[in-house]
Design a protein around this motif. Structure first.
Motif, PDB file in Angstrom:
ATOM      1  N   ALA A  57       0.382  -1.147  -0.024  1.00 18.77           N
ATOM      2  CA  ALA A  57      -0.181   0.027   0.073  1.00 18.77           C
ATOM      3  C   ALA A  57       0.506   1.384   0.325  1.00 18.77           C
ATOM      4  O   ALA A  57       0.225   2.179  -0.102  1.00 18.77           O
ATOM      5  CB  ALA A  57      -0.866   0.169   1.197  1.00 18.77           C
ATOM      6  N   LYS A  58       2.432   1.339   0.419  1.00 18.55           N
ATOM      7  CA  LYS A  58       2.833   2.395   0.192  1.00 18.55           C
ATOM      8  C   LYS A  58       3.874   2.047  -0.667  1.00 18.55           C
ATOM      9  O   LYS A  58       4.071   3.601  -1.169  1.00 18.55           O
ATOM     10  CB  LYS A  58       3.588   2.275   1.898  1.00 18.55           C
ATOM     11  N   HIS A  59       4.705   1.222  -1.060  1.00 20.70           N
ATOM     12  CA  HIS A  59       5.917   1.226  -1.703  1.00 20.70           C
ATOM     13  C   HIS A  59       6.260   1.046  -3.146  1.00 20.70           C
ATOM     14  O   HIS A  59       6.987   1.730  -3.789  1.00 20.70           O
ATOM     15  CB  HIS A  59       7.770   0.588  -1.276  1.00 20.70           C
ATOM     16  N   LEU A  60       5.213   0.381  -3.063  1.00 17.95           N
ATOM     17  CA  LEU A  60       4.508   0.248  -4.454  1.00 17.95           C
ATOM     18  C   LEU A  60       3.533   1.844  -5.453  1.00 17.95           C
ATOM     19  O   LEU A  60       3.603   1.725  -6.913  1.00 17.95           O
ATOM     20  CB  LEU A  60       3.364  -0.989  -4.884  1.00 17.95           C
ATOM     21  N   TYR A  61       3.465   2.268  -4.680  1.00 16.36           N
ATOM     22  CA  TYR A  61       2.547   3.912  -5.304  1.00 16.36           C
ATOM     23  C   TYR A  61       3.944   4.408  -5.460  1.00 16.36           C
ATOM     24  O   TYR A  61       3.825   6.054  -5.632  1.00 16.36           O
ATOM     25  CB  TYR A  61       1.916   3.466  -3.944  1.00 16.36           C
ATOM     26  N   GLY A  62       5.147   4.607  -4.552  1.00 14.74           N
ATOM     27  CA  GLY A  62       5.613   6.076  -4.562  1.00 14.74           C
ATOM     28  C   GLY A  62       6.192   5.661  -3.139  1.00 14.74           C
ATOM     29  O   GLY A  62       6.604   7.194  -3.465  1.00 14.74           O
ATOM     30  N   GLY A  63       5.943   5.130  -2.708  1.00 13.93           N
ATOM     31  CA  GLY A  63       6.314   5.815  -1.017  1.00 13.93           C
ATOM     32  C   GLY A  63       5.752   6.515  -0.834  1.00 13.93           C
ATOM     33  O   GLY A  63       4.489   7.249  -0.682  1.00 13.93           O
ATOM     34  N   LEU A  64       6.555   7.231   0.784  1.00  9.65           N
ATOM     35  CA  LEU A  64       5.597   8.432   1.211  1.00  9.65           C
ATOM     36  C   LEU A  64       5.283   9.725   0.544  1.00  9.65           C
ATOM     37  O   LEU A  64       5.321  10.150  -0.283  1.00  9.65           O
ATOM     38  CB  LEU A  64       6.051   8.967   2.992  1.00  9.65           C
ATOM     39  N   GLY A  65       3.523   9.922   0.687  1.00  8.82           N
ATOM     40  CA  GLY A  65       3.077  11.065   0.258  1.00  8.82           C
ATOM     41  C   GLY A  65       2.689  10.510  -1.213  1.00  8.82           C
ATOM     42  O   GLY A  65       1.320  11.272  -1.467  1.00  8.82           O
ATOM     43  N   TYR A  66       2.119   9.179  -1.903  1.00  7.45           N
ATOM     44  CA  TYR A  66       1.893   9.324  -3.213  1.00  7.45           C
ATOM     45  C   TYR A  66       0.642   8.002  -2.624  1.00  7.45           C
ATOM     46  O   TYR A  66       0.135   7.392  -3.838  1.00  7.45           O
ATOM     47  CB  TYR A  66       3.489   8.783  -3.857  1.00  7.45           C
ATOM     48  N   ASN A  67       1.160   7.503  -2.367  1.00  6.57           N
ATOM     49  CA  ASN A  67      -0.405   6.181  -1.234  1.00  6.57           C
ATOM     50  C   ASN A  67      -1.786   6.334  -1.830  1.00  6.57           C
ATOM     51  O   ASN A  67      -1.883   7.792  -0.642  1.00  6.57           O
ATOM     52  CB  ASN A  67       0.178   5.115  -0.334  1.00  6.57           C
ATOM     53  N   PRO A  68      -2.719   6.307  -2.640  1.00  7.43           N
ATOM     54  CA  PRO A  68      -3.821   6.546  -2.211  1.00  7.43           C
ATOM     55  C   PRO A  68      -4.741   5.646  -1.304  1.00  7.43           C
ATOM     56  O   PRO A  68      -5.701   6.680  -0.905  1.00  7.43           O
ATOM     57  CB  PRO A  68      -5.095   6.197  -3.529  1.00  7.43           C
ATOM     58  N   PHE A  69      -3.971   4.900  -0.915  1.00 10.76           N
ATOM     59  CA  PHE A  69      -4.964   4.363   0.653  1.00 10.76           C
ATOM     60  C   PHE A  69      -3.958   3.571   1.603  1.00 10.76           C
ATOM     61  O   PHE A  69      -3.219   3.971   2.224  1.00 10.76           O
ATOM     62  CB  PHE A  69      -5.337   2.398   0.150  1.00 10.76           C
ATOM     63  N   ASN A  70      -4.800   3.815   3.041  1.00  7.03           N
ATOM     64  CA  ASN A  70      -4.603   4.351   4.199  1.00  7.03           C
ATOM     65  C   ASN A  70      -3.533   2.726   4.047  1.00  7.03           C
ATOM     66  O   ASN A  70      -4.277   2.027   4.446  1.00  7.03           O
ATOM     67  CB  ASN A  70      -5.084   3.746   5.037  1.00  7.03           C
ATOM     68  N   PRO A  71      -2.200   3.399   4.863  1.00  7.48           N
ATOM     69  CA  PRO A  71      -1.494   1.812   4.766  1.00  7.48           C
ATOM     70  C   PRO A  71      -1.692   0.767   5.474  1.00  7.48           C
ATOM     71  O   PRO A  71      -1.729  -0.147   5.958  1.00  7.48           O
ATOM     72  CB  PRO A  71       0.000   2.633   4.702  1.00  7.48           C
ATOM     73  N   ALA A  72      -1.483   0.994   6.876  1.00  6.94           N
ATOM     74  CA  ALA A  72      -2.572   0.199   8.004  1.00  6.94           C
ATOM     75  C   ALA A  72      -3.880  -0.279   7.668  1.00  6.94           C
ATOM     76  O   ALA A  72      -4.016  -1.726   8.228  1.00  6.94           O
ATOM     77  CB  ALA A  72      -2.083   1.144   9.492  1.00  6.94           C
TER      78      ALA A  72
END
Lengths: 454, 354
Positions: B109-124
């Motif tokens: 949910a985070k790094h595959l989208y580009g890391g911090l700030g780039y994720n569209p969904f809440n990682p937790a």
């Protein structure tokens, strides 16, 4: 917070400088590296223009200029508050400045492109137009060639003739001397026997004299330089001199022939004078001729007049004019006159042999004829003399009186015609009206004159 | 003299991303303490293991992406994700469960989208949902609170053993009644008793909501209020969510009948409501941009939360509600552009979140 970093110490302090900051590294450390945006929204809380700096940042990074304009990037005052509060230390203002510059440049480029496109379109249209014209001309030439080929030799000669004439016309435009030559040649070719006017003769004389002058000059030059062409120049000068003499002689004869009328024409366009001239000319013509010739001439002239009247009558009939009756009556009158003239001619021709028996008749006739002409001449001369010695006032009064008299005469004639129910009624009515108008004008002129000096 | 070429503004705020993350972690402390007091060491062990796993996972992911590990690890965002996920999971979970959750959260949910700030969904929440759907049994066995269990709560050693070996291997968990359904679960299963009767019958219900859970929620509420005070986020999203939830619960309270969904107070203080309101919904990366948008965003989360709790398949639904609204956040941005100073009204269709 809105200032700029000075690049070197040569930058001066100007009127608009309000502050110089010279912080140490501890006071103002160099900007930390930017971290990724966590979309916290602190920037939009800080923005004084209620913009969304977060969105502007994302769009500026993605170079989405239309979305930037939708989000009112141009309203950003570059105060730097968003950049100050940003926890990730992103240089937001720098992004906005760059994006603004990009947008401005894009607009300029778009305008230039539009301009270039318009110019290109115009040029293309112009080239196409020229091409089309060329094609049209080519097609016309081809068609003409084809028709000529079908038509035969005459057309060719005509075409050649047309081309020659066109060339001549073109030359005549540019070269007035050539034009004059062409005119003279054309006149000669047509067999124009009409006598040249005084102006033409004077012009001929002047040009001949000019040519003589240049020829003499050339001869002088040739004599000085000792050229081989001296003989040629000498003969040329002699020829030109002869031409000058001829032109002068022509002019003098012309002047001698037309001395009286020329001087008369030069003086005034007095209608009385013109009438006197006409009568004199006629008398001069007739004085030389025999009665037989005169009768023949009378018959011929009457015939001419009848033909003219006939033409007018036919025309009037076709147009269904009002003057039909008048023309018919005049035609009849002319025919009567012709009949009497022919009778006279016949009697004269019959009396050809015993011409000497009645030598007095022609003179008597001419004398009788002369009398009305001489009377008219005398009257007109007297009038002219009287007029020349009059003052303006007297002249105007004279004019009024004479018109008044003519009007009286015309009115009596009209009354007579009405009484007799003459065919010339309408003519007389017109004449009366015209005279009335003339009288009114003369009286007006007199009144104006009387009022003017006052 | 060498002069730096810098752009305006020529100074920055003291606040940084790392500072924000640290504040958030600080704010979770009251709630975690409450949980630990009422449910034992499980939560802390969860959190500890999750943090270690998150650090390792984040470092590996950054390395694979070719980024500077130290620089990016410094912003503590991975820690926050780990703590949030650990709190959301049932205590005394096995290590592999936590690991799967962390990996799903950070990598998927985070790094595959580009890391911090780039994720569209809440990682937790993505991690939680992945676990919930993949391991439903483990994810629905919750520990019993202090008041409801006969003996003592499991100790630290037991908790660590449960973490490493699984609950079944630990003797302390063989006791009957050590695990219990959550109050929300109980309410959901109920279709016979009136609310007040249910309250008397089941031991999990405390004074206002579930035993132990109400204190945890109050702790998280305190933490949230602290964050509001520190202006880490604005009040619009959490307040709007709580208000919407209360309204929905009030609308469908049905007078406390057997078909009732629970009172507003019950809903506010049970399950992960406060936690979700102040720590999940306020996640800035995945929420809407403008405050107008945040109000709507929060309100719809509240509505969805009640809907799924009352009529959905799951007893607690913070994760699903939040994820659904994460989908809708760009659309909300599209329609909630604020009015720029000097313009007439907010433009519609000004482009969504990038």
């Amino acid at each position: 917070m809105m200032g700029f970093a000075v690049e070197n110490l040569q930058v001066p302090v100007v009127k608009t400088t309000n502050c110089i900051l010279a912080p140490s590294t501890k006071e103002q450390p160099p900007p930390p590296p930017a971290q990724p945006c966590i979309r916290c929204g602190l920037c939009s809380e800080a923005c004084p223009a209620s913009l969304l700096p977060q969105q502007l940042y994302w769009f500026a990074r993605g170079k989405e200029y239309d979305k930037l304009e939708d989000h009112n990037l141009m309203d950003c005052i570059e105060c730097g508050a968003c950049s100050y509060v940003c926890p990730s230390h992103i240089p937001l203002v720098q992004y906005y400045r760059a994006a603004k510059a990009d947008i401005r440049q894009q607009k300029i480029d778009a305008e230039n492109a539009e301009h270039a496109k318009a110019r290109f379109e115009a040029r293309k249209a112009r080239l196409e137009r020229e091409q089309a014209e060329k094609e049209a001309r080519r097609a016309a030439r081809k068609a003409a060639a084809q028709s000529r080929a079908q038509g035969g030799g005459d057309d060719k000669a005509d075409a050649v003739q047309a081309a020659v004439e066109r060339a001549k016309a073109k030359k005549a435009e540019t070269d007035p001397a050539q034009a004059a030559i062409e005119k003279a040649r054309a006149r000669r070719a047509q067999g124009d026997d009409s006598p040249a006017t005084k102006e033409d003769l004077e012009q001929a004389l002047a040009s001949a004299e000019k040519r003589l002058a240049t020829a003499e000059e050339k001869l002088q030059q040739a004599e000085q330089t000792g050229s081989e062409k001296i003989d040629a120049f000498r003969t040329g000068v002699e020829k030109t001199r002869a031409k000058v003499e001829k032109a002068r002689a022509e002019l003098e004869t012309f002047l001698a022939d037309n001395a009286a009328p020329q001087s008369g024409k030069a003086q005034s366009t007095d209608p009385a004078q013109a009438a006197i001239e006409r009568a004199r000319a006629k008398r001069a013509d007739q004085a030389d001729k025999t009665p037989l010739e005169k009768a023949q001439q009378a018959v011929a002239s009457l015939q001419q007049r009848i033909d003219k009247a006939q033409d007018k009558y036919q025309k009037a009939k076709a147009e269904n004019s009002d003057k039909l009756d008048i023309l018919a009556s005049s035609l009849e009158g002319l025919k009567d006159k012709l009949a009497t003239a022919q009778q006279e001619l016949a009697s004269l021709q019959g009396e050809q042999a015993p011409e000497t028996e009645a030598p007095d008749n022609p003179p008597a006739d001419t004398g009788a004829e002369q009398d009305p002409a001489a009377d008219a001449i005398a009257r007109a001369l007297a009038k002219r003399d009287a007029a020349s010695s009059m003052t303006d006032e007297q002249r105007l009064q004279n004019a009024v009186d004479s018109i008044g008299k003519r009007l009286e005469k015309a009115r009596t004639k009209l009354a007579q015609a009405e009484a007799n129910d003459d065919d010339n009624l309408e003519l007389l009515l017109d004449a009366v009206q015209k005279l009335e108008l003339k009288l009114a004008d003369a009286q007006q002129a007199q009144r104006d004159y009387q009022q003017a000096p006052q | 003299m060498a002069l730096l070429k810098v752009t305006s503004p020529h100074t920055v705020n003291a606040l940084s991303t790392a500072r924000i993350m640290q504040l958030v972690l600080l704010a979770t402390v009251p709630g975690i303490l409450a949980l630990t007091w009422h449910f034992g060491w499980g939560t802390l062990v969860n959190i500890a293991f999750a943090c270690i796993a998150a650090a390792i996972t984040e470092a590996l992911a950054l390395k694979c992406r070719g980024r500077q590990v130290g620089f990016f690890l410094k912003d503590c965002s991975a820690m926050v994700t780990a703590v949030l996920l650990a709190v959301a999971m049932p205590p005394y979970s096995p290590w592999w469960l936590i690991l799967v959750g962390i990996v799903a959260a950070l990598v998927l949910a985070k790094h595959l989208y580009g890391g911090l700030g780039y994720n569209p969904f809440n990682p937790a929440m993505v991690g939680y949902v992945v676990l919930l759907i993949s391991f439903p049994v483990q994810m629905t066995t919750w520990a019993a609170p202090r008041g409801a269990v006969d003996g003592d709560l499991p100790g630290l050693i037991d908790a660590l053993s449960a973490l490493l070996l699984g609950r079944d291997a630990v003797a302390a968990f063989a006791v009957d009644g050590i695990t219990m359904a959550t109050p929300l679960d109980v309410l959901k299963q109920n279709d016979a008793l009136l609310i007040k009767d249910l309250w008397q019958q089941s031991p999990v219900f405390g004074r206002w909501a579930g035993l132990g859970w109400e204190w945890a929620n109050l702790g998280f509420l305190a933490g949230g209020l602290f964050l509001l005070y520190r202006r880490v986020f604005t009040w619009h999203a959490p307040v709007s969510m709580l208000v919407a939830l209360s309204v929905m619960a009030a609308l469908f309270y049905d007078g406390g009948s057997s078909a009732s969904g629970g009172s507003p107070l019950f809903h506010l203080l049970s399950g992960a409501t406060m936690f979700g309101a102040f720590f999940i919904v306020t996640d800035p990366v995945t929420s809407t941009v403008s405050t107008q948008g945040r109000i709507i965003y929060g309100a719809l989360i509240g509505v969805l939360l009640y809907v799924i709790r009352a009529w959905g398949n799951y007893p607690d639904a913070i994760a699903f509600a939040v994820l659904l609204m994460n989908f809708a956040a760009p659309l909300l941005d599209y329609y909630t552009q604020p009015r720029t100073y000097g313009h007439r009204r907010g433009k519609r269709g000004g482009g969504g979140a990038a």
